[in-house]
Enzyme design. Structure first.
Site, PDB file in Angstrom:
ATOM      1  N   ASP A 153      -8.330  -7.404   3.980  1.00 56.70           N
ATOM      2  CA  ASP A 153      -9.200  -6.526   2.895  1.00 56.70           C
ATOM      3  C   ASP A 153     -10.296  -5.922   3.760  1.00 56.70           C
ATOM      4  OD1 ASP A 153      -9.730  -6.495  -0.226  1.00 56.70           O
ATOM      5  OD2 ASP A 153     -11.676  -6.708   1.091  1.00 56.70           O
ATOM      6  N   ASN A 161     -16.509   5.030  -0.164  1.00 55.11           N
ATOM      7  CA  ASN A 161     -16.185   5.786  -1.451  1.00 55.11           C
ATOM      8  C   ASN A 161     -17.470   6.099  -2.412  1.00 55.11           C
ATOM      9  OD1 ASN A 161     -13.487   6.376  -1.921  1.00 55.11           O
ATOM     10  ND2 ASN A 161     -13.072   4.196  -2.650  1.00 55.11           N
ATOM     11  N   HIS A 166     -14.173   9.892  -3.245  1.00 56.32           N
ATOM     12  CA  HIS A 166     -12.839   9.334  -3.033  1.00 56.32           C
ATOM     13  C   HIS A 166     -11.668  10.085  -2.232  1.00 56.32           C
ATOM     14  CE1 HIS A 166     -13.268   6.491  -6.513  1.00 56.32           C
ATOM     15  NE2 HIS A 166     -13.840   7.478  -7.204  1.00 56.32           N
ATOM     16  N   ASP A 170      -9.906   7.949   0.626  1.00 59.98           N
ATOM     17  CA  ASP A 170      -8.511   8.174   0.902  1.00 59.98           C
ATOM     18  C   ASP A 170      -8.176   8.198   2.405  1.00 59.98           C
ATOM     19  OD1 ASP A 170      -7.881   7.743  -1.532  1.00 59.98           O
ATOM     20  OD2 ASP A 170      -7.535   9.818  -2.045  1.00 59.98           O
ATOM     21  N   ASP A 196      -7.966  -1.207  -1.217  1.00 59.81           N
ATOM     22  CA  ASP A 196      -8.149  -1.336   0.301  1.00 59.81           C
ATOM     23  C   ASP A 196      -7.657  -2.822   0.993  1.00 59.81           C
ATOM     24  OD1 ASP A 196      -9.931  -3.332  -1.108  1.00 59.81           O
ATOM     25  OD2 ASP A 196     -11.670  -2.941   0.262  1.00 59.81           O
TER      26      ASP A 196
END
Length: 285
Positions: A153, A161, A166, A170, A196
């Site tokens: 994680d 973000n 976004h 990405d 994530d």
């Protein structure tokens, strides 16, 4: 040369053979015994035609046979053209069918790929990862074959973000996926579960081997920075490790154990990894 032309020449040649053959026949039967001079042959031929007009038809034999042969050849030419057209049509249809089959095969693989891979990173998605994990856990049951599962994680991903949007997030996830894919073995399965969160299945890894591989993953991520809009962000992560058959024997259970270990790593300050123990599940709940 076309078949009609060949047949015409063969017909003419046959007719001439018949004409000259008849003259040879007359000589052999004694009807014509003069030497083969043109004047004598012409006189004999003229007299013979006056006595028997049917010879004019015989004289026309080369023309008649050639004409008939030409008709037969023309028919053969039409048949050959028709056969050629049919063969070309069959070839065209066969090629068209082959292309359609190739395209259908390609589309089938494309559909299967999209159904089994994450649309962003190209890694295995959760469905395919669970299938692969279940398949390897069958080896664990049958052959006591060790399997390790690593749950990853990302730390502070929300900051990327929120700061850059976004699209930047990405890109960050795409880069992390590439790092994971290049760090683990080719026999390992890397998947993005969502958001994530990433997981890595390590078939054939004992506890010590899995710990060394997890340590390598953590070090590689912590030493890597990803540039986004003139800013550098470390690919730091919290990692949990679970083993089969030690901790679980079902895919979902093994993922939950690794998730609990990852949660313990976050509680320990992030940027580290932890090996699962039963007490972690109690603490998380």
């Amino acid at each position: 040369m076309s078949v009609a032309a060949r047949y015409t020449w063969w017909g003419v040649a046959l007719g001439l053979c018949l004409l000259f053959g008849s003259i040879l026949f007359l000589r052999l039967t004694g009807e014509y015994l003069q030497p083969y001079d043109l004047d004598g042959l012409a006189d004999f031929t003229s007299q013979a035609h006056r006595d028997n007009p049917l010879l004019y038809i015989i004289d026309a034999t080369p023309f008649l046979i050639g004409l008939c042969a030409r008709f037969a050849g023309a028919r053969q030419d039409r048949i050959h053209r028709l056969m050629g057209d049919l063969e070309r049509e069959v070839r065209d249809k066969t090629e068209s069918l082959r292309q359609a089959l190739v395209e259908a095969h390609r589309e089938k693989h494309s559909v299967v790929y999209l159904a089994e891979h994450d649309a962003l990173t190209g890694l295995l998605n959760r469905r395919r990862f669970l299938h692969e994990t279940g398949r390897w856990l069958e080896h664990v049951q049958r052959y006591n074959y060790p399997v390790a599962l690593v749950f990853i994680d990302l730390d502070h991903f929300k900051r990327v973000n929120d700061t850059h949007g976004h699209e930047a997030g990405d890109f960050f996830l795409l880069e992390v996926g590439a790092i994971l894919q290049s760090t683990v073995r080719s026999t390992d399965c890397v998947s993005r579960l969502g958001g994530d969160e990433f997981v890595v299945l390590m078939p054939g890894s004992t506890g010590s081997q899995a710990a060394a591989a997890t340590e390598k993953l953590l070090r590689t991520l912590s030493e890597t920075t990803i540039g986004i809009q003139d800013a550098e962000y470390p690919a730091s992560a919290s990692i949990g490790l679970a083993l089969a058959p030690d901790h679980a024997m079902h895919a979902d259970d093994l993922i939950r154990c690794a998730d609990a270990a990852m949660y313990a790593a976050k509680q320990a300050g992030r940027g580290c990894w932890r090996l699962y123990s039963p007490v972690m599940t109690v603490q998380k709940s």
